[in-house]
Design a protein around this motif. Structure first.
Motif, PDB file in Angstrom:
ATOM      1  N   THR A  38       0.851  -1.198   0.000  1.00  9.34           N
ATOM      2  CA  THR A  38       0.000   0.000   0.000  1.00  9.34           C
ATOM      3  C   THR A  38       0.889   1.251   0.000  1.00  9.34           C
ATOM      4  N   GLY A  39       2.067   1.151   0.631  1.00  7.76           N
ATOM      5  CA  GLY A  39       3.021   2.262   0.618  1.00  7.76           C
ATOM      6  C   GLY A  39       3.544   2.570  -0.774  1.00  7.76           C
ATOM      7  N   GLN A  40       3.496   1.573  -1.663  1.00 11.01           N
ATOM      8  CA  GLN A  40       3.904   1.786  -3.067  1.00 11.01           C
ATOM      9  C   GLN A  40       2.754   2.341  -3.896  1.00 11.01           C
ATOM     10  N   GLY A  41       1.598   2.544  -3.260  1.00 10.27           N
ATOM     11  CA  GLY A  41       0.444   3.075  -3.991  1.00 10.27           C
ATOM     12  C   GLY A  41      -0.508   2.023  -4.528  1.00 10.27           C
ATOM     13  N   LYS A  42      -0.265   0.753  -4.195  1.00 11.42           N
ATOM     14  CA  LYS A  42      -1.176  -0.295  -4.652  1.00 11.42           C
ATOM     15  C   LYS A  42      -2.456  -0.272  -3.814  1.00 11.42           C
ATOM     16  N   SER A  43      -3.552  -0.770  -4.408  1.00 14.65           N
ATOM     17  CA  SER A  43      -4.823  -0.864  -3.688  1.00 14.65           C
ATOM     18  C   SER A  43      -5.010  -2.292  -3.194  1.00 14.65           C
ATOM     19  N   ILE A  44      -5.327  -2.428  -1.910  1.00 14.45           N
ATOM     20  CA  ILE A  44      -5.551  -3.756  -1.337  1.00 14.45           C
ATOM     21  C   ILE A  44      -6.820  -3.703  -0.492  1.00 14.45           C
ATOM     22  N   ALA A  45      -7.661  -4.730  -0.648  1.00 16.04           N
ATOM     23  CA  ALA A  45      -8.872  -4.871   0.161  1.00 16.04           C
ATOM     24  C   ALA A  45      -8.816  -6.201   0.896  1.00 16.04           C
ATOM     25  N   TYR A  46      -9.516  -6.249   2.033  1.00 17.93           N
ATOM     26  CA  TYR A  46      -9.592  -7.495   2.807  1.00 17.93           C
ATOM     27  C   TYR A  46     -11.013  -8.054   2.743  1.00 17.93           C
ATOM     28  N   CYS A  47     -11.091  -9.369   2.705  1.00 14.63           N
ATOM     29  CA  CYS A  47     -12.376 -10.051   2.790  1.00 14.63           C
ATOM     30  C   CYS A  47     -12.245 -11.186   3.811  1.00 14.63           C
ATOM     31  N   MET A  48     -13.025 -11.083   4.879  1.00 16.42           N
ATOM     32  CA  MET A  48     -13.008 -12.096   5.943  1.00 16.42           C
ATOM     33  C   MET A  48     -14.188 -13.034   5.738  1.00 16.42           C
ATOM     34  N   VAL A  49     -13.922 -14.315   5.599  1.00 20.06           N
ATOM     35  CA  VAL A  49     -15.010 -15.273   5.354  1.00 20.06           C
ATOM     36  C   VAL A  49     -15.893 -15.416   6.601  1.00 20.06           C
ATOM     37  N   SER A  50     -15.285 -15.390   7.789  1.00 23.81           N
ATOM     38  CA  SER A  50     -16.068 -15.358   9.029  1.00 23.81           C
ATOM     39  C   SER A  50     -15.664 -14.101   9.798  1.00 23.81           C
ATOM     40  N   SER A  51     -16.359 -13.838  10.880  1.00 24.96           N
ATOM     41  CA  SER A  51     -15.983 -12.695  11.712  1.00 24.96           C
ATOM     42  C   SER A  51     -15.198 -13.127  12.944  1.00 24.96           C
ATOM     43  N   GLY A  52     -14.743 -14.380  12.958  1.00 23.01           N
ATOM     44  CA  GLY A  52     -13.928 -14.850  14.076  1.00 23.01           C
ATOM     45  C   GLY A  52     -14.676 -14.886  15.392  1.00 23.01           C
ATOM     46  N   GLU A  53     -16.000 -15.033  15.287  1.00 29.89           N
ATOM     47  CA  GLU A  53     -16.838 -14.876  16.484  1.00 29.89           C
ATOM     48  C   GLU A  53     -16.719 -16.031  17.478  1.00 29.89           C
ATOM     49  N   ALA A  54     -16.079 -17.138  17.065  1.00 30.58           N
ATOM     50  CA  ALA A  54     -15.867 -18.253  17.998  1.00 30.58           C
ATOM     51  C   ALA A  54     -14.441 -18.244  18.545  1.00 30.58           C
ATOM     52  N   GLY A  55     -13.758 -17.105  18.425  1.00 30.48           N
ATOM     53  CA  GLY A  55     -12.333 -17.073  18.711  1.00 30.48           C
ATOM     54  C   GLY A  55     -11.935 -16.696  20.128  1.00 30.48           C
ATOM     55  N   ILE A  56     -12.898 -16.258  20.942  1.00 26.52           N
ATOM     56  CA  ILE A  56     -12.555 -15.846  22.308  1.00 26.52           C
ATOM     57  C   ILE A  56     -13.367 -16.680  23.290  1.00 26.52           C
ATOM     58  N   ASP A  57     -12.673 -17.512  24.026  1.00 28.94           N
ATOM     59  CA  ASP A  57     -13.340 -18.498  24.894  1.00 28.94           C
ATOM     60  C   ASP A  57     -14.312 -17.854  25.879  1.00 28.94           C
ATOM     61  N   GLY A  58     -13.936 -16.720  26.425  1.00 24.68           N
ATOM     62  CA  GLY A  58     -14.769 -16.092  27.453  1.00 24.68           C
ATOM     63  C   GLY A  58     -15.816 -15.131  26.927  1.00 24.68           C
ATOM     64  N   MET A  59     -16.040 -15.111  25.610  1.00 26.51           N
ATOM     65  CA  MET A  59     -16.986 -14.133  25.049  1.00 26.51           C
ATOM     66  C   MET A  59     -17.916 -14.825  24.052  1.00 26.51           C
ATOM     67  N   PRO A  60     -19.221 -14.807  24.292  1.00 29.52           N
ATOM     68  CA  PRO A  60     -20.154 -15.482  23.378  1.00 29.52           C
ATOM     69  C   PRO A  60     -20.127 -14.857  21.982  1.00 29.52           C
ATOM     70  N   PRO A  61     -20.375 -15.661  20.946  1.00 26.40           N
ATOM     71  CA  PRO A  61     -20.257 -15.203  19.553  1.00 26.40           C
ATOM     72  C   PRO A  61     -21.018 -13.922  19.224  1.00 26.40           C
ATOM     73  N   ASP A  62     -22.214 -13.758  19.744  1.00 27.86           N
ATOM     74  CA  ASP A  62     -22.980 -12.563  19.360  1.00 27.86           C
ATOM     75  C   ASP A  62     -22.344 -11.273  19.847  1.00 27.86           C
ATOM     76  N   GLU A  63     -21.643 -11.365  20.953  1.00 21.23           N
ATOM     77  CA  GLU A  63     -20.922 -10.210  21.483  1.00 21.23           C
ATOM     78  C   GLU A  63     -19.574 -10.076  20.788  1.00 21.23           C
TER      79      GLU A  63
END
Ligand SMILES: [Zn+2]
Length: 246
Positions: A38-63
């Motif tokens: 991006t520092g060279q002026g290229k355009s980059i976009a991100y696409c996340m297939v999931s939102s990682g909602e099952a990734g924190i043991d102590g936090m329910p997915p909806d939160e």
């Protein structure tokens, strides 16, 4: 035996789309490379297939979903990425299949990238360290969906209005792969990569890894990569050419 030297990745392109399973995937392997480009002026976009909602043991997915989406957007901004899409597949149980290919093909047709970036989708990280199921499903779907995107007769129902077939992807590059053959020099943008990983504060906290240090963690891999490219720090990628006869 000395490992094979890496070849430098080409940089004669304009647009890249990174498609990965989870928020934080880019930051554990490719954010410093993104910062360079991006520092060279290229355009980059991100696409996340999931939102990682099952990734924190102590936090329910909806939160968790909103927390992780916000962290990913902040993390992307650190390395010059201002478009971040979330496809909403369910974290942890992403399946390879036609629905996933269809969703990814649509994003590829919409963004029209020259290069598609994804994460390691081999069975392991090297040795016997097993890869995670979502990563394998997503990477396999990415290489297939890139081809689907160029074929008018696959997912033809998408081709209304502005959306057209896109066969312009030259290659898919997978970071973190044990089969890496290429790399990019990230010496000058390494710090941005560290900041980008630190933006996942709630996630890192939730991992419960004692004394986790983002800089130290990333430095070990970057240094190993750098040795094979002949620079201080480098990010390795496995390269899958998408044209014929290349
Ligand atoms: Zn992941």
């Amino acid at each position: 035996m000395e490992p094979e030297p890496f070849k430098a990745l080409p940089e004669d392109w304009e647009r890249a789309l990174a498609i990965v399973a989870h928020p934080d995937d880019m930051e554990f392997g490719a954010a410093a490379a993104v910062a360079r480009w991006t520092g060279q002026g290229k355009s980059i976009a991100y696409c996340m297939v999931s939102s990682g909602e099952a990734g924190i043991d102590g936090m329910p997915p909806d939160e968790c979903r909103a927390v992780r989406e916000a962290e990913q957007i902040a993390s992307a901004n650190v390395v010059g990425v201002y478009q971040v899409d979330f496809l909403g597949f369910q974290d942890g149980i992403i399946e390879y299949g036609v629905p996933l290919r269809r969703a990814i093909a649509q994003v590829v047709r919409g963004y029209r990238p020259d290069i598609v970036i994804t994460g390691n989708f081999r069975d392991t990280w090297g040795g016997t360290n097993l890869n995670q199921a979502d990563h394998i499903a997503v990477g396999r779907a990415v290489v297939d969906a890139v081809r689907d995107a160029g074929n008018r007769w696959i997912f033809n129902e998408q081709l209304t209005g502005d959306l057209q077939p896109w066969g312009g992807v030259k290659a898919v590059w997978a970071f973190g792969s044990p089969g890496a053959t290429h790399a990019v020099d990230i010496t000058d943008t390494f710090d941005a990569g560290v900041e980008s990983l630190r933006a996942h504060a709630a996630y890192i906290e939730g991992l419960g890894w004692e004394n986790f240090d983002a800089r130290e963690f990333l430095e070990g891999f970057a240094r190993q990569g750098g040795q094979r490219l002949g620079v201080p720090f480098a990010a390795p990628f496995e390269v899958f050419p998408m044209g014929w006869g290349e």
